[in-house]
Design an enzyme around this catalytic site. Structure first.
Site, PDB file in Angstrom:
ATOM      1  N   TYR A 194       3.163   9.239   0.641  1.00 27.54           N
ATOM      2  CA  TYR A 194       2.296  10.332   1.097  1.00 27.54           C
ATOM      3  C   TYR A 194       3.072  11.628   1.340  1.00 27.54           C
ATOM      4  O   TYR A 194       2.537  12.570   1.908  1.00 27.54           O
ATOM      5  CB  TYR A 194       1.576   9.925   2.388  1.00 27.54           C
ATOM      6  CG  TYR A 194       0.578   8.792   2.216  1.00 27.54           C
ATOM      7  CD1 TYR A 194      -0.517   8.931   1.363  1.00 27.54           C
ATOM      8  CD2 TYR A 194       0.712   7.596   2.914  1.00 27.54           C
ATOM      9  CE1 TYR A 194      -1.441   7.913   1.213  1.00 27.54           C
ATOM     10  CE2 TYR A 194      -0.214   6.571   2.770  1.00 27.54           C
ATOM     11  CZ  TYR A 194      -1.288   6.731   1.913  1.00 27.54           C
ATOM     12  OH  TYR A 194      -2.203   5.722   1.770  1.00 27.54           O
ATOM     13  N   ASP A 247       2.096  -3.096   6.639  1.00 29.58           N
ATOM     14  CA  ASP A 247       2.821  -3.953   5.691  1.00 29.58           C
ATOM     15  C   ASP A 247       4.332  -3.854   5.868  1.00 29.58           C
ATOM     16  O   ASP A 247       5.043  -4.835   5.739  1.00 29.58           O
ATOM     17  CB  ASP A 247       2.441  -3.590   4.253  1.00 29.58           C
ATOM     18  CG  ASP A 247       0.987  -3.909   3.981  1.00 29.58           C
ATOM     19  OD1 ASP A 247       0.696  -5.011   3.503  1.00 29.58           O
ATOM     20  OD2 ASP A 247       0.125  -3.061   4.288  1.00 29.58           O
ATOM     21  N   HIS A 293       6.591   5.243  -5.024  1.00 29.04           N
ATOM     22  CA  HIS A 293       5.196   4.855  -4.792  1.00 29.04           C
ATOM     23  C   HIS A 293       4.363   6.098  -4.523  1.00 29.04           C
ATOM     24  O   HIS A 293       4.818   7.023  -3.864  1.00 29.04           O
ATOM     25  CB  HIS A 293       5.070   3.967  -3.547  1.00 29.04           C
ATOM     26  CG  HIS A 293       5.503   2.557  -3.755  1.00 29.04           C
ATOM     27  ND1 HIS A 293       5.520   1.629  -2.740  1.00 29.04           N
ATOM     28  CD2 HIS A 293       5.917   1.912  -4.859  1.00 29.04           C
ATOM     29  CE1 HIS A 293       5.937   0.463  -3.212  1.00 29.04           C
ATOM     30  NE2 HIS A 293       6.197   0.613  -4.484  1.00 29.04           N
ATOM     31  N   TYR A 304      -8.981   8.159   2.606  1.00 24.87           N
ATOM     32  CA  TYR A 304      -8.763   8.120   4.059  1.00 24.87           C
ATOM     33  C   TYR A 304      -7.489   8.868   4.434  1.00 24.87           C
ATOM     34  O   TYR A 304      -7.298   9.216   5.596  1.00 24.87           O
ATOM     35  CB  TYR A 304      -8.710   6.659   4.553  1.00 24.87           C
ATOM     36  CG  TYR A 304      -7.338   6.044   4.735  1.00 24.87           C
ATOM     37  CD1 TYR A 304      -6.638   5.492   3.665  1.00 24.87           C
ATOM     38  CD2 TYR A 304      -6.733   6.006   5.990  1.00 24.87           C
ATOM     39  CE1 TYR A 304      -5.389   4.918   3.834  1.00 24.87           C
ATOM     40  CE2 TYR A 304      -5.478   5.430   6.169  1.00 24.87           C
ATOM     41  CZ  TYR A 304      -4.801   4.897   5.091  1.00 24.87           C
ATOM     42  OH  TYR A 304      -3.565   4.331   5.267  1.00 24.87           O
ATOM     43  N   ARG A 305      -6.648   9.161   3.428  1.00 28.29           N
ATOM     44  CA  ARG A 305      -5.318   9.711   3.688  1.00 28.29           C
ATOM     45  C   ARG A 305      -4.749  10.081   2.326  1.00 28.29           C
ATOM     46  O   ARG A 305      -5.093   9.469   1.321  1.00 28.29           O
ATOM     47  CB  ARG A 305      -4.477   8.621   4.322  1.00 28.29           C
ATOM     48  CG  ARG A 305      -3.087   8.945   4.751  1.00 28.29           C
ATOM     49  CD  ARG A 305      -2.533   7.699   5.431  1.00 28.29           C
ATOM     50  NE  ARG A 305      -1.170   7.836   5.876  1.00 28.29           N
ATOM     51  CZ  ARG A 305      -0.464   6.834   6.397  1.00 28.29           C
ATOM     52  NH1 ARG A 305      -1.008   5.636   6.514  1.00 28.29           N
ATOM     53  NH2 ARG A 305       0.763   7.008   6.805  1.00 28.29           N
TER      54      ARG A 305
HETATM   55  C1  EUG Z   1      -0.748   0.125   2.128  1.00 28.24           C
HETATM   56  C2  EUG Z   1      -1.788   0.215   3.021  1.00 28.24           C
HETATM   57  C3  EUG Z   1      -2.225   1.445   3.446  1.00 28.24           C
HETATM   58  C4  EUG Z   1      -1.605   2.595   2.982  1.00 28.24           C
HETATM   59  C5  EUG Z   1      -0.552   2.518   2.108  1.00 28.24           C
HETATM   60  C6  EUG Z   1      -0.110   1.268   1.687  1.00 28.24           C
HETATM   61  C7  EUG Z   1      -0.334  -1.200   1.710  1.00 28.24           C
HETATM   62  C8  EUG Z   1      -0.061  -1.596   0.489  1.00 28.24           C
HETATM   63  C9  EUG Z   1      -4.142   0.643   4.587  1.00 28.24           C
HETATM   64  O1  EUG Z   1      -3.256   1.644   4.312  1.00 28.24           O
HETATM   65  O2  EUG Z   1      -2.081   3.798   3.411  1.00 28.24           O
HETATM   66  C10 EUG Z   1       0.217  -2.985   0.173  1.00 28.24           C
END
Ligand code: EUG
Length: 611
Positions: free
Chosen positions: A153, A213, A456, A537-538
């Site tokens: 992000y 995570d 990512h 959401y983001r």
């Molecule tokens: C993940 C989950 C998120 C996010 C970025 C990555 C997980 C990936 C629920 O939010 O914003 C496996």
């Protein structure tokens, strides 16, 4: 570009928390982290150090080097010169634990594009306030970060080049309180999930934290960006209670019950017990905004309980809609108690930590048949979708609930349950068991090995837990991934009536073309999903304008509302200009906004016009 400059051989072990490194790895994860790091370095073919060009440091807009230097001198007198560091060295992407605060390690443009001029390290709320007053005086933009991971992000990078990064994590990293009666805690911005986990363990209280995570991020920062975790307390903003905030004019407020002074100068005794206090509920406007700097935040902690985490696999890609229809009532009735995940089987390949070339040597998307061949040899077997769910309570409650869950999922032909005892010790399910019972992990990082030099980028739309909507979004996302040649990694993080769909675009940072494609693909997905009525959401700092504009009901009424708040709280426009698509008055309409269709390869304003 493709020159081999592998930094192998001398891979340093990452710093650990116990060396009083606020952002380090837990000792218990050190060996796993070392292995993860060396796997990742073995997938690097380009240097992860970017040389600098031009005069350094890069200046913020609308100033001269003389004025800037004088302002920095003054700041060094306020904070101590060791706490003000110029950003004038080569940019090192580092690694998950040794992450940079100078730029975005997962750059989607030139890493030199979104850089700060300097990094400052305040040690207290009072010092944050002093820096804010200094910034107002000199009209220099600040970019606050907690720890600056914010993976996929934008990392620690400021939206406006030359902003001063306000790194709150390095010196403000205390767990201020763990309350075993109210089951709550109070943290500063530099407390990671790894650290909070350790501190709760040390306290001996039978409490869980709620990790996402990956555990390296800031607990406070994640909640302020409205992140998600995977125990029943997975809604991080929803489970916070009380904030302390430095406003853009330097004034300090406490929200909720914290606004009522405790006796004899103590914190209010109900600060972490009741979220709302009296009057308008202000906390929301300090999330995903640039209206204030959160320096303390309270959270509720879940009492330890017995738990069971399991997998359910489904045979056909087309089972997708039935799976979603089965999950919805289980979630809304709270039979499934946490934030479970539904993933496509290709993710079972990715979380092994292997490069995609271990499975397939071709270009473009990995063919479905190839995924099938490999999955067939793995514990998940030849399947399409994998559900990771958890149940909580007493053993009896868990067994009773499991019967209900089994009965529902078995209605889908070929559904198969796998429990931790059914899979080998190194299977990802064991890591999932820990995440879903409050243990901060690092395993998820292994996805990064899918490509060499991988970065990512997350596309994260909100999807109703409903057949038609989830199908529509998946179709859009699948089509665009195919068009741009990216493997599709959809993870549904299921809240209740909605799911956060997280689509992980894994791209090669060593390839300009791959980076451009990643950005083009995500911009198109944002646009097409918005046209169908779905929003994120983001998002990444460089996509914030586009996403903010999709929330445009009634001729951008919401954006104007945000701008009205921004201009009244921050008339000099010093706090994180452009964050979440909110620009202060002096930047607005001067070419800073990066909207869809504007294919600039830079975050700089379109024109050279002065602010
Ligand atoms: C993940 C989950 C998120 C996010 C970025 C990555 C997980 C990936 C629920 O939010 O914003 C496996």
């Amino acid at each position: 570009m493709a020159s081999k400059s592998n930094v192998q051989g001398a891979i340093q072990p990452p710093p650990v928390l116990s060396d009083s490194h606020h952002s380090g790895i837990s000792q218990r994860l050190l060996e796993e982290a070392k292995a993860s790091k060396s796997r990742l370095y073995s997938n690097r073919t380009v240097s992860s150090v970017t040389a600098r060009k031009g005069e350094l440091p890069v200046l913020p807009p609308d100033t001269t080097r003389e004025k800037f230097n004088a302002a920095i001198d003054e700041l060094q007198k306020i904070l101590g010169s060791q706490h003000v560091v110029l950003n004038d060295k080569p940019l090192e992407d580092g690694w998950y634990i040794e992450h940079p605060n100078t730029h975005d390690a997962f750059h989607i443009l030139d890493p030199n594009d979104t850089v700060s001029s300097a990094i400052v390290y305040p040690g207290s709320t009072e010092e944050v306030s002093a820096v804010v007053k200094w910034a107002n005086k000199h009209e220099i933009p600040l970019w606050p970060i907690s720890m600056g991971r914010n993976l996929g992000y934008g990392g620690a990078a400021p939206r406006v080049r030359g902003s001063i990064v306000l790194d709150l994590g390095k010196r403000m990293n205390k767990v201020l309180k763990i309350d075993p009666d109210q089951c709550s805690c109070m943290v500063e911005p530099g407390v990671s999930y790894y650290k909070l986990y350790e501190e709760v363990k040390k306290s001996g209280y039978p409490l869980w934290i709620d990790p996402p995570d990956l555990g390296g991020g800031s607990v406070l920062g994640n909640a302020v960006d409205r992140g998600v975790g995977y125990t029943p307390y997975g809604d991080h903003f929803g489970n916070h209670c009380g904030m302390e905030v430095v406003l853009p004019n330097g004034e300090v407020i406490r929200t909720g019950m914290g606004a009522l002074p405790g006796p004899n100068g103590t914190d209010n005794p109900t600060w972490q017990a009741f979220q709302y206090g009296y009057g308008p509920y202000a906390d929301g406007i300090f999330t995903q905004s640039n209206f204030g700097i959160v320096t303390k935040m309270g959270f509720w902690l879940m009492p330890e309980t017995e738990h069971l985490t399991f997998m359910v696999t489904f045979p056909k890609d087309d089972d997708f809609e039935e799976i979603i229809e089965t999950i919805r009532p289980l979630m809304i009735k709270r039979i499934l108690g946490n934030v479970p995940q539904l993933r496509h089987v290709i993710q079972e390949l990715a979380v092994t930590g292997k490069n995609r070339e271990a499975f397939y040597q071709g270009q473009g998307q990995m063919p479905r048949e190839v995924i099938r061949q490999h999955a067939s040899k793995m514990p998940c077997g030849d399947c399409s979708w994998v559900f990771y769910g958890s149940l909580y309570g007493t053993q009896k409650q868990i067994q009773d609930t499991l019967e209900i869950v089994k009965k529902e999922f078995y209605k889908i032909q070929g559904a198969r349950f796998l429990f931790p005892n059914d899979v080998p010790e190194d299977h990802y399910l064991h890591s999932r068991v820990r995440v879903c019972s409050g243990v901060a992990e690092i395993r998820e990082l292994d996805w990064l090995n899918w490509k060499k030099n991988a970065g990512h980028l997350f596309f994260a739309p909100i999807c109703p837990t409903r057949r038609e909507d989830s199908r529509k979004i998946l179709d859009i996302v699948s089509r665009i991934h195919k068009e741009y040649g990216f493997d599709l990694f959809p993870t549904y993080c299921i809240a209740n009536r909605e799911m956060h769909l997280i689509v992980n675009i894994v791209y090669d940072r060593g390839s300009e073309e791959n980076k451009r494609k990643a950005v083009a693909a995500i911009r198109k997905m944002i646009d097409e999903c918005a046209k169908a009525g779905y929003g994120e959401y983001r998002t990444h700092i460089l996509l914030a304008d586009q996403v903010a504009h999709t929330y445009g009901w009634n001729n951008q009424a919401m954006l104007r509302f945000h701008e009205t708040i921004k201009d009244s709280l921050d008339p000099n426009g010093i706090l994180a200009p452009g964050r979440n698509g909110i620009w202060p008055k002096k930047y607005r309409g001067k070419g800073w906004e990066l909207l869809y269709g504007d294919n600039r390869q830079t975050s700089a304003p379109k024109t050279e016009s002065k602010l």
